[in-house]
Design a protein around this motif. Structure first.
Motif, PDB file in Angstrom:
ATOM      1  N   GLN A  73       0.851  -1.187   0.000  1.00 25.15           N
ATOM      2  CA  GLN A  73       0.000   0.000   0.000  1.00 25.15           C
ATOM      3  C   GLN A  73       0.893   1.245   0.000  1.00 25.15           C
ATOM      4  OE1 GLN A  73      -3.887   0.048   1.130  1.00 25.15           O
ATOM      5  NE2 GLN A  73      -3.723   1.529   2.769  1.00 25.15           N
ATOM      6  N   PRO A  74       1.592   1.477  -1.113  1.00 28.82           N
ATOM      7  CA  PRO A  74       2.538   2.601  -1.136  1.00 28.82           C
ATOM      8  C   PRO A  74       1.836   3.949  -1.187  1.00 28.82           C
ATOM      9  CG  PRO A  74       2.380   1.611  -3.294  1.00 28.82           C
ATOM     10  CD  PRO A  74       1.559   0.759  -2.383  1.00 28.82           C
ATOM     11  N   THR A  75       2.516   4.964  -0.685  1.00 26.01           N
ATOM     12  CA  THR A  75       2.003   6.320  -0.782  1.00 26.01           C
ATOM     13  C   THR A  75       2.232   6.839  -2.194  1.00 26.01           C
ATOM     14  OG1 THR A  75       4.098   7.335  -0.105  1.00 26.01           O
ATOM     15  CG2 THR A  75       2.555   6.725   1.645  1.00 26.01           C
ATOM     16  N   LEU A 173      -5.955   2.961   9.262  1.00 23.84           N
ATOM     17  CA  LEU A 173      -6.564   4.015  10.071  1.00 23.84           C
ATOM     18  C   LEU A 173      -6.474   5.379   9.405  1.00 23.84           C
ATOM     19  CD1 LEU A 173      -5.513   3.388  13.785  1.00 23.84           C
ATOM     20  CD2 LEU A 173      -7.698   2.889  12.688  1.00 23.84           C
ATOM     21  N   SER A 174      -7.535   6.123   9.475  1.00 22.59           N
ATOM     22  CA  SER A 174      -7.493   7.522   9.070  1.00 22.59           C
ATOM     23  C   SER A 174      -6.683   8.320  10.082  1.00 22.59           C
ATOM     24  CB  SER A 174      -8.911   8.090   9.003  1.00 22.59           C
ATOM     25  OG  SER A 174      -8.879   9.505   8.915  1.00 22.59           O
ATOM     26  N   PRO A 175      -5.890   9.296   9.628  1.00 20.79           N
ATOM     27  CA  PRO A 175      -5.202  10.183  10.570  1.00 20.79           C
ATOM     28  C   PRO A 175      -6.173  10.923  11.490  1.00 20.79           C
ATOM     29  CG  PRO A 175      -4.291  10.427   8.367  1.00 20.79           C
ATOM     30  CD  PRO A 175      -5.527   9.587   8.233  1.00 20.79           C
ATOM     31  N   LEU A 176      -7.458  10.987  11.092  1.00 20.63           N
ATOM     32  CA  LEU A 176      -8.458  11.650  11.920  1.00 20.63           C
ATOM     33  C   LEU A 176      -8.920  10.784  13.081  1.00 20.63           C
ATOM     34  CD1 LEU A 176     -10.638  13.130   9.031  1.00 20.63           C
ATOM     35  CD2 LEU A 176      -8.887  14.304  10.392  1.00 20.63           C
ATOM     36  N   LEU A 177      -8.561   9.487  13.054  1.00 23.19           N
ATOM     37  CA  LEU A 177      -9.000   8.558  14.095  1.00 23.19           C
ATOM     38  C   LEU A 177      -7.797   8.156  14.941  1.00 23.19           C
ATOM     39  CD1 LEU A 177     -11.360   6.807  15.216  1.00 23.19           C
ATOM     40  CD2 LEU A 177     -10.549   4.982  13.706  1.00 23.19           C
ATOM     41  N   ARG A 259     -10.541   9.092  -1.913  1.00 17.55           N
ATOM     42  CA  ARG A 259     -10.276  10.069  -2.974  1.00 17.55           C
ATOM     43  C   ARG A 259      -9.935  11.437  -2.413  1.00 17.55           C
ATOM     44  NH1 ARG A 259      -8.472  12.636  -5.947  1.00 17.55           N
ATOM     45  NH2 ARG A 259      -8.846  13.115  -8.142  1.00 17.55           N
ATOM     46  N   LEU A 260     -10.521  11.790  -1.279  1.00 16.92           N
ATOM     47  CA  LEU A 260     -10.254  13.084  -0.650  1.00 16.92           C
ATOM     48  C   LEU A 260      -9.024  13.063   0.252  1.00 16.92           C
ATOM     49  CD1 LEU A 260     -13.925  14.068   0.273  1.00 16.92           C
ATOM     50  CD2 LEU A 260     -12.478  15.124  -1.494  1.00 16.92           C
ATOM     51  N   GLY A 261      -8.391  11.907   0.373  1.00 19.88           N
ATOM     52  CA  GLY A 261      -7.195  11.817   1.205  1.00 19.88           C
ATOM     53  C   GLY A 261      -7.475  11.790   2.686  1.00 19.88           C
ATOM     54  N   LEU A 262      -8.693  11.386   3.073  1.00 18.12           N
ATOM     55  CA  LEU A 262      -9.065  11.389   4.486  1.00 18.12           C
ATOM     56  C   LEU A 262      -8.731  10.075   5.178  1.00 18.12           C
ATOM     57  CD1 LEU A 262     -12.568  13.121   4.252  1.00 18.12           C
ATOM     58  CD2 LEU A 262     -10.338  14.162   4.755  1.00 18.12           C
ATOM     59  N   GLN A 263      -8.588   9.008   4.421  1.00 21.23           N
ATOM     60  CA  GLN A 263      -8.248   7.705   5.007  1.00 21.23           C
ATOM     61  C   GLN A 263      -7.593   6.842   3.922  1.00 21.23           C
ATOM     62  OE1 GLN A 263      -9.831   4.568   4.359  1.00 21.23           O
ATOM     63  NE2 GLN A 263     -11.071   5.399   2.685  1.00 21.23           N
ATOM     64  N   GLY A 326      -0.620  13.159   7.555  1.00 22.21           N
ATOM     65  CA  GLY A 326      -1.083  11.978   6.844  1.00 22.21           C
ATOM     66  C   GLY A 326      -2.333  12.216   6.012  1.00 22.21           C
ATOM     67  N   LEU A 327      -2.861  13.416   6.018  1.00 20.00           N
ATOM     68  CA  LEU A 327      -4.054  13.746   5.236  1.00 20.00           C
ATOM     69  C   LEU A 327      -3.670  14.226   3.844  1.00 20.00           C
ATOM     70  CD1 LEU A 327      -6.156  15.644   7.921  1.00 20.00           C
ATOM     71  CD2 LEU A 327      -6.575  13.346   7.038  1.00 20.00           C
ATOM     72  N   GLY A 328      -4.552  13.943   2.867  1.00 21.73           N
ATOM     73  CA  GLY A 328      -4.276  14.354   1.494  1.00 21.73           C
ATOM     74  C   GLY A 328      -4.853  15.697   1.127  1.00 21.73           C
TER      75      GLY A 328
END
Length: 341
Positions: A73-75, A173-177, A259-263, A326-328
């Motif tokens: 799962q590369p960035t 994990l989402s950076p928001l969690l 798609r929004l970079g949230l997770q 970590g968010l897009g």
């Protein structure tokens, strides 16, 4: 034995280095990023144009090569998955031939199988999980090694260990969690009915590889610990209680938030989770292998490591920068896991 391991800094690679060292084997680790000042390592990006020459030198005189290097799962800033996974595997196989390595072990996945209804054995066709880049490329890997002499292919299910807590956390994990909410009884876990999964500890996969090396075994071997975990067991390990949600809704939310970079979880991974075949590991067990970790306990230990922010060095370490990094911010952070065929 003198064993050269590509992807030696990863989830399975770190466990394999421990198992081989305990058996008295000499291990040479190959990775893009290697520990500073540590002997027994070779820095190499297996997908790079010059990799084949570097690998050929590293493989010279080896009793076996274990190929684990894989971009799971590369960035978006890392090399393209195909460059690492397919071009890199071609480099490894050609270098092993040039160095006349007598035994090569390659790590595939249950995602390489065409989805099947029940536990499947190694004769089941490898068409990949539709809609998954991971499954498609593992199936292509299978075609690359098919018919080769002196090659063994291991097909494990989901692999976990506490040492990989940092990496696993970044993957799911989402950076928001905050990770510390995992395992709390009050945490709702939205999953779809019918979900089931086989889980195996990384150390048990490493021990399977060691058995195959010791026996000079060739051909394909499934690697899984039983019993499979059902949706309620999975929810209980990840949090407190199951919230049944239709898979179509989970996919829709995953797509928009990825798609929004949230997770980080692309819907392609949900297809793997939903459709990957359960497997029968009888062929490997006949060689004398048996898992030493119960699946639920192995998964719970990995989830606890994610929650506590644990992980070892390199790619397995937890995120060292702020969570907001970590968010897009409107763009995906991870490369697409959609089917590339």
């Amino acid at each position: 034995m003198r064993v050269v391991v590509t992807g030696a800094s990863g989830n399975v690679g770190t466990a394999l280095r421990r198992v081989l060292a305990a058996a008295g084997d000499q291990v040479v680790g190959i990775a893009r990023r290697i520990p500073v000042g540590s002997p027994g390592w070779v820095s190499c990006d297996v997908g790079a144009p010059a990799a084949e020459a570097v690998l050929s030198r590293a493989f010279a005189g080896a009793d076996a090569v274990v190929h684990l290097a894989w971009a799971v799962q590369p960035t978006s800033g890392e090399p393209a998955m195909r460059r690492t996974n397919i071009t890199g595997t071609a480099h490894v196989l050609r270098a092993a031939e040039r160095a006349a390595v007598p035994h090569v072990v390659v790590l595939s996945s249950v995602a390489a199988y065409t989805p099947g209804a029940g536990p499947v054995d190694e004769s089941w066709p490898c068409g990949g999980v539709p809609g998954s880049a991971y499954g498609a490329q593992k199936a292509e890997l299978e075609r690359m090694v098919a018919g080769r002499d002196r090659v063994a292919v291991l097909r494990p299910c989901a692999i976990v260990q506490p040492d990989a807590g940092g990496e696993l956390g970044r993957w799911v994990l989402s950076p928001l969690l905050p990770g510390r909410v995992l395992g709390r009884r009050w945490l709702p876990v939205p999953l779809w009915r019918g979900l089931r999964a086989q889980v195996v500890h990384a150390e048990d996969v490493a021990r399977a590889i060691r058995v195959v090396l010791a026996r000079r075994a060739v051909g394909a071997f499934n690697v899984a610990a039983d019993p499979p975990l059902g949706v309620r067991e999975l929810a209980a390990v990840f949090g407190g209680f199951l919230v049944p949600v239709p898979l179509a809704l989970v996919r829709a939310v995953a797509w928009s938030t990825w798609r929004l970079g949230l997770q980080p979880v692309h819907p392609g991974w949900l297809r793997v989770a939903d459709q990957a075949s359960l497997v029968d590991s009888s062929r490997l067990r006949a060689l004398g292998w048996a898992p030493g970790h119960e699946p639920r306990e192995a998964l719970a230990a990995a989830i606890a490591a994610i929650a506590e922010g644990r992980g070892t060095w390199g790619p397995l370490a937890p995120r060292r920068v702020g969570r907001w990094r970590g968010l897009g911010f409107g763009r995906p952070v991870q490369q697409s896991q959609g089917d590339v065929r």
